[in-house]
Design a protein around this motif. Structure first.
Motif, PDB file in Angstrom:
ATOM      1  N   GLY A 123       0.816  -1.206   0.000  1.00 27.37           N
ATOM      2  CA  GLY A 123       0.000   0.000   0.000  1.00 27.37           C
ATOM      3  C   GLY A 123       0.851   1.258   0.000  1.00 27.37           C
ATOM      4  O   GLY A 123       0.447   2.290  -0.549  1.00 27.37           O
ATOM      5  N   ASP A 124       2.035   1.188   0.605  1.00 27.42           N
ATOM      6  CA  ASP A 124       2.959   2.320   0.576  1.00 27.42           C
ATOM      7  C   ASP A 124       3.285   2.681  -0.878  1.00 27.42           C
ATOM      8  O   ASP A 124       3.231   3.847  -1.274  1.00 27.42           O
ATOM      9  CB  ASP A 124       4.267   1.972   1.287  1.00 27.42           C
ATOM     10  N   ALA A 125       3.642   1.654  -1.663  1.00 28.66           N
ATOM     11  CA  ALA A 125       4.003   1.883  -3.055  1.00 28.66           C
ATOM     12  C   ALA A 125       2.816   2.386  -3.864  1.00 28.66           C
ATOM     13  O   ALA A 125       2.954   3.256  -4.728  1.00 28.66           O
ATOM     14  CB  ALA A 125       4.551   0.598  -3.672  1.00 28.66           C
ATOM     15  N   ALA A 171      -8.414   0.436   2.315  1.00 31.21           N
ATOM     16  CA  ALA A 171      -9.426  -0.598   2.081  1.00 31.21           C
ATOM     17  C   ALA A 171      -9.753  -0.582   0.602  1.00 31.21           C
ATOM     18  O   ALA A 171     -10.119   0.467   0.053  1.00 31.21           O
ATOM     19  CB  ALA A 171     -10.686  -0.341   2.911  1.00 31.21           C
ATOM     20  N   PHE A 172      -9.613  -1.715  -0.062  1.00 34.46           N
ATOM     21  CA  PHE A 172      -9.871  -1.745  -1.502  1.00 34.46           C
ATOM     22  C   PHE A 172     -10.341  -3.129  -1.922  1.00 34.46           C
ATOM     23  O   PHE A 172      -9.770  -4.149  -1.533  1.00 34.46           O
ATOM     24  CB  PHE A 172      -8.618  -1.404  -2.311  1.00 34.46           C
ATOM     25  N   ARG A 173     -11.388  -3.130  -2.714  1.00 32.47           N
ATOM     26  CA  ARG A 173     -11.864  -4.362  -3.339  1.00 32.47           C
ATOM     27  C   ARG A 173     -12.584  -3.986  -4.614  1.00 32.47           C
ATOM     28  O   ARG A 173     -13.349  -3.023  -4.649  1.00 32.47           O
ATOM     29  CB  ARG A 173     -12.832  -5.111  -2.389  1.00 32.47           C
ATOM     30  N   SER A 219      -4.629  -3.408   6.530  1.00 39.75           N
ATOM     31  CA  SER A 219      -4.879  -2.002   6.202  1.00 39.75           C
ATOM     32  C   SER A 219      -3.702  -1.375   5.461  1.00 39.75           C
ATOM     33  O   SER A 219      -3.704  -0.168   5.192  1.00 39.75           O
ATOM     34  CB  SER A 219      -5.155  -1.200   7.482  1.00 39.75           C
ATOM     35  N   ARG A 220      -2.714  -2.216   5.106  1.00 43.24           N
ATOM     36  CA  ARG A 220      -1.509  -1.690   4.451  1.00 43.24           C
ATOM     37  C   ARG A 220      -1.065  -2.522   3.250  1.00 43.24           C
ATOM     38  O   ARG A 220      -0.383  -2.002   2.353  1.00 43.24           O
ATOM     39  CB  ARG A 220      -0.378  -1.637   5.481  1.00 43.24           C
ATOM     40  N   VAL A 221      -1.447  -3.799   3.228  1.00 45.78           N
ATOM     41  CA  VAL A 221      -0.973  -4.720   2.211  1.00 45.78           C
ATOM     42  C   VAL A 221      -2.155  -5.285   1.424  1.00 45.78           C
ATOM     43  O   VAL A 221      -3.129  -5.759   2.021  1.00 45.78           O
ATOM     44  CB  VAL A 221      -0.173  -5.873   2.855  1.00 45.78           C
ATOM     45  N   LEU A 222      -2.069  -5.236   0.110  1.00 42.14           N
ATOM     46  CA  LEU A 222      -3.040  -5.887  -0.768  1.00 42.14           C
ATOM     47  C   LEU A 222      -2.589  -7.326  -1.004  1.00 42.14           C
ATOM     48  O   LEU A 222      -1.393  -7.593  -1.140  1.00 42.14           O
ATOM     49  CB  LEU A 222      -3.123  -5.156  -2.104  1.00 42.14           C
ATOM     50  N   HIS A 223      -3.546  -8.243  -1.040  1.00 41.78           N
ATOM     51  CA  HIS A 223      -3.169  -9.637  -1.281  1.00 41.78           C
ATOM     52  C   HIS A 223      -4.146 -10.287  -2.253  1.00 41.78           C
ATOM     53  O   HIS A 223      -5.280  -9.835  -2.427  1.00 41.78           O
ATOM     54  CB  HIS A 223      -3.109 -10.430   0.023  1.00 41.78           C
ATOM     55  N   GLY A 224      -3.682 -11.344  -2.890  1.00 42.74           N
ATOM     56  CA  GLY A 224      -4.504 -12.090  -3.833  1.00 42.74           C
ATOM     57  C   GLY A 224      -3.959 -13.498  -3.987  1.00 42.74           C
ATOM     58  O   GLY A 224      -3.149 -13.967  -3.184  1.00 42.74           O
ATOM     59  N   ARG A 225      -4.358 -14.163  -5.070  1.00 45.10           N
ATOM     60  CA  ARG A 225      -3.980 -15.568  -5.262  1.00 45.10           C
ATOM     61  C   ARG A 225      -4.089 -15.921  -6.732  1.00 45.10           C
ATOM     62  O   ARG A 225      -4.988 -15.433  -7.438  1.00 45.10           O
ATOM     63  CB  ARG A 225      -4.930 -16.456  -4.444  1.00 45.10           C
ATOM     64  N   ILE A 254      -0.126   2.628   6.617  1.00 44.25           N
ATOM     65  CA  ILE A 254       1.034   3.180   5.928  1.00 44.25           C
ATOM     66  C   ILE A 254       1.643   4.270   6.805  1.00 44.25           C
ATOM     67  O   ILE A 254       0.939   5.176   7.249  1.00 44.25           O
ATOM     68  CB  ILE A 254       0.612   3.751   4.569  1.00 44.25           C
ATOM     69  N   PRO A 255       2.941   4.189   7.110  1.00 46.21           N
ATOM     70  CA  PRO A 255       3.534   5.155   8.042  1.00 46.21           C
ATOM     71  C   PRO A 255       3.609   6.556   7.480  1.00 46.21           C
ATOM     72  O   PRO A 255       3.612   6.766   6.274  1.00 46.21           O
ATOM     73  CB  PRO A 255       4.942   4.587   8.278  1.00 46.21           C
ATOM     74  N   ASP A 256       3.676   7.531   8.391  1.00 43.74           N
ATOM     75  CA  ASP A 256       3.645   8.925   7.966  1.00 43.74           C
ATOM     76  C   ASP A 256       4.856   9.303   7.127  1.00 43.74           C
ATOM     77  O   ASP A 256       4.787  10.216   6.308  1.00 43.74           O
ATOM     78  CB  ASP A 256       3.525   9.860   9.169  1.00 43.74           C
ATOM     79  N   VAL A 257       5.991   8.574   7.279  1.00 44.85           N
ATOM     80  CA  VAL A 257       7.145   8.901   6.461  1.00 44.85           C
ATOM     81  C   VAL A 257       6.869   8.634   4.983  1.00 44.85           C
ATOM     82  O   VAL A 257       7.514   9.209   4.113  1.00 44.85           O
ATOM     83  CB  VAL A 257       8.392   8.094   6.902  1.00 44.85           C
TER      84      VAL A 257
END
Length: 265
Positions: A123-125, A171-173, A219-225, A254-257
């Motif tokens: 999610g950061d990227a 949050a994404f779908r 809340s930070r990483v998207l995942h799939g399969r 995602i951190p504030d930095v």
């Protein structure tokens, strides 16, 4: 994204150093993969005993009493992505719930010999990509009504990105089998996210081995399969955690930095 890996003789929930290292990795990178050098025992029980470091269990309809749910092909539950064997696009879990779980734990009992790989994206990227290519779309994605999503009897209206405690939660779908309404102000952002997800360079694909335990920030990483044959015998366990009363060093989102300038608007 690169998933941090820990290799230990045994995944012991009472090993404070191991749990601390897992928590630190999730806080720093959003995820961690732990491999054991010993034959795994009851992996569902293992997840349940690891859970307190990441919050309280969040139950779903397929969960056992301890909150652990099966992740394997089960033709009787077509509405559950975990029970199907087709490709699963990158997403965050339970966006149709009022309060999606903050942490997902997974353990592999039996990998598929063909397909069934796990796919992850940062999610950061994603947030930084959007800020670079189309910063004007972010306001729509931060709207609290950016999208409305419904699956059977579960429904929620929410933002794609939300500011919480100095960090940004995601949050994404997007799927054709879900009932969705996207706010016009968020439509361009959704298109850009889908384009980014479709690019293989945005994600990392890994094959979990028997006994592997994976923990990631929902809340930070998207995942799939990737898809796998119905008769492949692929069998995993999953457990959602709400993040409440978790390890004090654990931080979500995602951190504030990574997003201080982005969220100033």
């Amino acid at each position: 994204m690169q998933i941090p890996r820990l290799s230990v003789p045994e995944i012991a929930p009472n090993d404070a150093d191991l749990v601390g290292n897992m928590v630190n990795a999730v806080t720093a990178s959003g995820c961690v993969l732990v491999s054991s050098q010993s034959e795994p025992g009851d992996l569902g029980d293992l997840l349940a005993r690891l859970a307190p470091a990441f919050g309280r269990p969040v139950h779903q309809k397929l969960s056992a009493a301890n909150g652990v749910h099966p992740i394997r092909y089960s033709p009787g539950h077509p509405e559950y992505a975990n029970a199907n064997c087709g490709d699963l696009a990158l997403h965050t879990d339970a966006s149709f719930e009022p309060n999606p779980p903050l942490i997902m734990l997974m353990a592999c009992e039996q990998p598929s010999p063909d397909g069934g790989k796990s796919v992850f994206a940062s999610g950061d990227a994603l947030l930084n990509h959007l800020a670079t290519v189309a910063p004007g779309c972010l306001r729509g994605l931060f709207r609290p009504d950016a999208f409305r999503i419904k699956r059977d009897d579960r429904e929620a209206t929410r933002a794609v990105f939300s500011k919480v405690d100095g960090r940004v939660r995601m949050a994404f779908r997007y799927a054709e089998d879900l009932k969705m309404t996207i706010h016009p102000d968020a439509a361009e952002g959704f298109r850009l996210i889908r384009d980014w997800i479709a690019d293989p360079a945005s994600s990392q694909t890994i094959g979990l081995e028997r006994g592997d335990v994976l923990v990631f920030d929902n809340s930070r990483v998207l995942h799939g399969r990737t898809a796998f044959p119905k008769d492949a015998g692929r069998a995993l366990y999953g457990l959602w955690c709400d993040g409440d009363d978790a390890h004090p060093d654990l931080a979500f989102g995602i951190p504030d930095v990574a997003c201080a300038d982005i969220t100033a608007a």
